[in-house]
Design a protein around this motif. Structure first.
Motif, PDB file in Angstrom:
ATOM      1  N   ASP A  43       0.828  -1.213   0.000  1.00 39.13           N
ATOM      2  CA  ASP A  43       0.000   0.000   0.000  1.00 39.13           C
ATOM      3  C   ASP A  43       0.860   1.260   0.000  1.00 39.13           C
ATOM      4  OD1 ASP A  43      -2.239  -1.566  -0.056  1.00 39.13           O
ATOM      5  OD2 ASP A  43      -2.756  -1.303   2.061  1.00 39.13           O
ATOM      6  N   ALA A  44       2.006   1.202   0.683  1.00 38.64           N
ATOM      7  CA  ALA A  44       2.877   2.380   0.757  1.00 38.64           C
ATOM      8  C   ALA A  44       3.791   2.500  -0.460  1.00 38.64           C
ATOM      9  CB  ALA A  44       3.710   2.323   2.038  1.00 38.64           C
ATOM     10  N   GLY A  45       3.763   1.487  -1.335  1.00 39.08           N
ATOM     11  CA  GLY A  45       4.610   1.531  -2.528  1.00 39.08           C
ATOM     12  C   GLY A  45       6.081   1.258  -2.251  1.00 39.08           C
ATOM     13  N   VAL A  46       6.348   0.532  -1.166  1.00 39.14           N
ATOM     14  CA  VAL A  46       7.743   0.163  -0.861  1.00 39.14           C
ATOM     15  C   VAL A  46       8.137  -1.050  -1.704  1.00 39.14           C
ATOM     16  CG1 VAL A  46       9.304  -0.722   0.937  1.00 39.14           C
ATOM     17  CG2 VAL A  46       7.613   1.048   1.507  1.00 39.14           C
ATOM     18  N   GLN A  47       9.315  -0.979  -2.330  1.00 38.30           N
ATOM     19  CA  GLN A  47       9.820  -2.108  -3.112  1.00 38.30           C
ATOM     20  C   GLN A  47      10.349  -3.166  -2.146  1.00 38.30           C
ATOM     21  OE1 GLN A  47      10.253  -1.658  -6.831  1.00 38.30           O
ATOM     22  NE2 GLN A  47       8.840  -0.010  -6.308  1.00 38.30           N
ATOM     23  N   PHE A  48       9.977  -4.414  -2.365  1.00 42.96           N
ATOM     24  CA  PHE A  48      10.537  -5.483  -1.531  1.00 42.96           C
ATOM     25  C   PHE A  48      10.596  -6.786  -2.306  1.00 42.96           C
ATOM     26  CE2 PHE A  48       5.964  -5.674  -0.857  1.00 42.96           C
ATOM     27  CZ  PHE A  48       5.681  -7.042  -0.880  1.00 42.96           C
ATOM     28  N   SER A  49      11.508  -7.657  -1.879  1.00 41.50           N
ATOM     29  CA  SER A  49      11.546  -9.017  -2.419  1.00 41.50           C
ATOM     30  C   SER A  49      11.238  -9.984  -1.283  1.00 41.50           C
ATOM     31  CB  SER A  49      12.904  -9.318  -3.060  1.00 41.50           C
ATOM     32  OG  SER A  49      13.948  -9.230  -2.120  1.00 41.50           O
ATOM     33  N   ILE A  50      10.916 -11.234  -1.644  1.00 41.57           N
ATOM     34  CA  ILE A  50      10.551 -12.272  -0.680  1.00 41.57           C
ATOM     35  C   ILE A  50      11.620 -13.351  -0.731  1.00 41.57           C
ATOM     36  CG2 ILE A  50       8.826 -14.055  -0.143  1.00 41.57           C
ATOM     37  CD1 ILE A  50       6.722 -12.113  -1.302  1.00 41.57           C
ATOM     38  N   ASN A  51      12.131 -13.711   0.439  1.00 40.76           N
ATOM     39  CA  ASN A  51      13.350 -14.514   0.508  1.00 40.76           C
ATOM     40  C   ASN A  51      13.294 -15.551   1.625  1.00 40.76           C
ATOM     41  OD1 ASN A  51      15.238 -12.568  -1.260  1.00 40.76           O
ATOM     42  ND2 ASN A  51      13.983 -11.311   0.098  1.00 40.76           N
ATOM     43  N   SER A  52      14.287 -16.466   1.600  1.00 39.05           N
ATOM     44  CA  SER A  52      14.247 -17.586   2.563  1.00 39.05           C
ATOM     45  C   SER A  52      15.144 -17.394   3.788  1.00 39.05           C
ATOM     46  CB  SER A  52      14.600 -18.893   1.847  1.00 39.05           C
ATOM     47  OG  SER A  52      15.931 -18.878   1.381  1.00 39.05           O
TER      48      SER A  52
ATOM     49  N   TYR B 140      12.198 -23.081   1.640  1.00 38.25           N
ATOM     50  CA  TYR B 140      13.012 -22.345   0.662  1.00 38.25           C
ATOM     51  C   TYR B 140      12.152 -21.211   0.099  1.00 38.25           C
ATOM     52  CZ  TYR B 140      16.669 -25.757   1.309  1.00 38.25           C
ATOM     53  OH  TYR B 140      17.669 -26.507   1.868  1.00 38.25           O
ATOM     54  N   ILE B 141      12.614 -20.555  -0.947  1.00 41.75           N
ATOM     55  CA  ILE B 141      11.936 -19.322  -1.399  1.00 41.75           C
ATOM     56  C   ILE B 141      10.486 -19.558  -1.799  1.00 41.75           C
ATOM     57  CG2 ILE B 141      12.845 -19.510  -3.777  1.00 41.75           C
ATOM     58  CD1 ILE B 141      13.004 -16.427  -3.834  1.00 41.75           C
ATOM     59  N   LEU B 142      10.213 -20.666  -2.497  1.00 47.26           N
ATOM     60  CA  LEU B 142       8.841 -20.880  -2.975  1.00 47.26           C
ATOM     61  C   LEU B 142       7.878 -21.097  -1.801  1.00 47.26           C
ATOM     62  CD1 LEU B 142       6.921 -21.078  -5.364  1.00 47.26           C
ATOM     63  CD2 LEU B 142       7.639 -23.471  -5.678  1.00 47.26           C
ATOM     64  N   ASP B 143       8.332 -21.748  -0.752  1.00 49.42           N
ATOM     65  CA  ASP B 143       7.499 -21.904   0.456  1.00 49.42           C
ATOM     66  C   ASP B 143       7.157 -20.531   1.037  1.00 49.42           C
ATOM     67  OD1 ASP B 143       7.674 -24.806   0.466  1.00 49.42           O
ATOM     68  OD2 ASP B 143       9.744 -24.548   1.112  1.00 49.42           O
ATOM     69  N   ASN B 144       8.106 -19.594   0.969  1.00 49.75           N
ATOM     70  CA  ASN B 144       7.839 -18.231   1.444  1.00 49.75           C
ATOM     71  C   ASN B 144       6.811 -17.526   0.566  1.00 49.75           C
ATOM     72  OD1 ASN B 144       9.745 -17.073   3.789  1.00 49.75           O
ATOM     73  ND2 ASN B 144      10.871 -18.690   2.703  1.00 49.75           N
ATOM     74  N   TYR B 145       6.940 -17.694  -0.756  1.00 52.54           N
ATOM     75  CA  TYR B 145       5.947 -17.100  -1.673  1.00 52.54           C
ATOM     76  C   TYR B 145       4.557 -17.665  -1.394  1.00 52.54           C
ATOM     77  CZ  TYR B 145       8.874 -14.409  -4.958  1.00 52.54           C
ATOM     78  OH  TYR B 145       9.682 -13.464  -5.536  1.00 52.54           O
ATOM     79  N   VAL B 146       4.488 -18.989  -1.225  1.00 58.20           N
ATOM     80  CA  VAL B 146       3.192 -19.638  -1.006  1.00 58.20           C
ATOM     81  C   VAL B 146       2.589 -19.175   0.325  1.00 58.20           C
ATOM     82  CG1 VAL B 146       2.067 -21.869  -0.557  1.00 58.20           C
ATOM     83  CG2 VAL B 146       3.681 -21.643  -2.476  1.00 58.20           C
ATOM     84  N   ALA B 147       3.430 -19.084   1.362  1.00 59.46           N
ATOM     85  CA  ALA B 147       2.935 -18.642   2.676  1.00 59.46           C
ATOM     86  C   ALA B 147       2.382 -17.217   2.589  1.00 59.46           C
ATOM     87  CB  ALA B 147       4.048 -18.723   3.716  1.00 59.46           C
ATOM     88  N   VAL B 148       3.073 -16.357   1.840  1.00 60.42           N
ATOM     89  CA  VAL B 148       2.593 -14.976   1.667  1.00 60.42           C
ATOM     90  C   VAL B 148       1.271 -14.976   0.915  1.00 60.42           C
ATOM     91  CG1 VAL B 148       3.043 -12.800   0.430  1.00 60.42           C
ATOM     92  CG2 VAL B 148       4.837 -13.851   1.843  1.00 60.42           C
ATOM     93  N   HIS B 149       1.176 -15.826  -0.096  1.00 60.34           N
ATOM     94  CA  HIS B 149      -0.075 -15.865  -0.862  1.00 60.34           C
ATOM     95  C   HIS B 149      -1.235 -16.333   0.012  1.00 60.34           C
ATOM     96  CE1 HIS B 149      -2.491 -15.651  -4.428  1.00 60.34           C
ATOM     97  NE2 HIS B 149      -3.093 -16.751  -3.998  1.00 60.34           N
ATOM     98  N   GLU B 150      -0.975 -17.357   0.824  1.00 57.92           N
ATOM     99  CA  GLU B 150      -2.046 -17.886   1.683  1.00 57.92           C
ATOM    100  C   GLU B 150      -2.507 -16.849   2.705  1.00 57.92           C
ATOM    101  OE1 GLU B 150      -0.352 -21.579   3.035  1.00 57.92           O
ATOM    102  OE2 GLU B 150      -1.012 -22.653   1.216  1.00 57.92           O
TER     103      GLU B 150
END
Ligand code: ADE
Ligand code: ZN
Length: 336
Positions: free
Chosen positions: A277-286, A295-305
């Motif tokens: 919402d604040a427009g901060v750039q970020f990446s998702i990592n393990s 690993y990274i994909l588990d982090n992506y999936v957790a964020v999606h859930e």
């Protein structure tokens, strides 16, 4: 699942993975046996790989984790141990759909045990070359300094002839700052970072993981970093958040790590939506995948859930990760 497959196929960049954090209990025990390294006998967690893994489910803080992290890496001795470790990580990264990986390593944790910097580098650079050749992953090595050690020790490593060679040859392209956070604020390392900046190295630092947002502004001001590792406490300082958004400073967020190390109560408390919402750039990592259960994909999936990001949101997150990477402009164009 279809969501996992969608996320796997995105051209992901990983910017926050400690190679020593890819050491699984199984590999730890086998390397310790091979190298005749005695693991602590007064801690039942070290009875077996299974009991160690079970202990990893119960970390109480960053420092509680770091205790196990530094014992674990004492099993790493030869160049081939370091290569094996990094190659394990790159295979996971490839299976998870990582296109570009910027990886941390902690040389002081090895040189303090009498392992030569060049031994560590030989193993890690071999694995990087192999990842580029066999997996098509581009890589970048970031030399992290341990903030619980005195500045003098950090400067000594920085000035070491072999270390300088690795910087000047481009084998190592960035420096970072990690380990126990709260008692060791960024400003302690101003001199180290000004020397690294003079060499043209890229600069990042862990800040705002456990410690308050003031550590983030402190790192920006005193260390001239262009990226912040973790940085989740940023949401407690709206003014600083606006500044970081407008300057496009990237945060390397590590959601599962934040939960396991109790920086947040649940994955829903990782401030993903607030950052978007604040427009901060970020990446998702393990962060330390072998310790934090994913690993990274588990982090992506957790964020999606937890946050149910739209396809557009995901495309924006992945794009921010590519743009915030330190790879060549040509490589970025390939990934975009
Ligand atoms: N070293 C490895 N993982 C770390 C983390 N999450 N924070 C600080 N230092 C670390
Ligand atoms: Zn980290």
């Amino acid at each position: 699942s279809p969501v996992r497959e969608f996320l796997r196929c995105l051209p992901k960049c990983e910017h926050h993975i400690h190679l020593e954090g890819a050491l699984t209990p199984t590999v730890l025990f086998s390397l310790a046996a091979k190298n005749n390294i005695t693991l602590p006998q007064d801690d039942d967690a070290f009875k077996s790989p299974a009991s160690l893994l079970e202990r990893y489910q119960r970390f109480t803080s960053l420092d509680d984790f770091l205790h196990y992290y530094y014992i674990g890496m004492s099993a790493l001795v030869t160049a081939s141990d370091f290569e094996h470790l990094a190659w394990d990580y790159f295979q996971h990264a490839s299976a998870d759909g990582v296109a570009h990986a910027e990886v941390f390593f902690d040389p002081q944790a090895h040189t303090a045990r009498g392992i030569k910097y060049n031994t560590v580098m030989e193993g890690f650079t071999n694995a990087c070359k192999r990842a580029e050749k066999e997996l098509g992953i581009t890589t970048l090595l970031t030399c992290c300094f341990l903030r619980h050690l005195p500045l003098k020790d950090c400067l000594e490593l920085f000035d070491d002839e072999d270390v300088q060679k690795s910087y000047k040859s481009g084998v190592v392209q960035a420096i970072g700052l990690d380990s126990s956070e709260k008692p060791f604020p960024p400003e302690n390392f101003t001199e180290l970072y000004s020397k690294a900046k003079a060499l043209g190295l890229k600069l990042t630092a862990h800040a705002g993981e456990e410690a308050p947002a003031s550590y983030i502004s402190n790192a920006l001001q005193n260390l001239s970093v262009t990226r912040i590792d973790h940085g989740i406490q940023l949401v407690n300082d709206p003014e600083l958040m606006q500044k970081i958004a407008s300057e496009k400073t990237m945060l390397t967020v590590c959601p599962l790590s934040n939960v396991v190390l109790r920086c947040v109560d649940t994955i829903k408390d990782v401030p993903i939506r607030k950052l978007l919402d604040a427009g901060v750039q970020f990446s998702i990592n393990s962060d330390d995948p072998a310790y934090f259960g994913g690993y990274i994909l588990d982090n992506y999936v957790a964020v999606h859930e937890a946050f149910a990001l739209s396809v557009k949101d995901w495309e924006n997150v992945v794009k921010a990760g590519i743009e915030g990477s330190w790879c060549s402009a040509e490589r970025k164009d390939q990934l975009l």
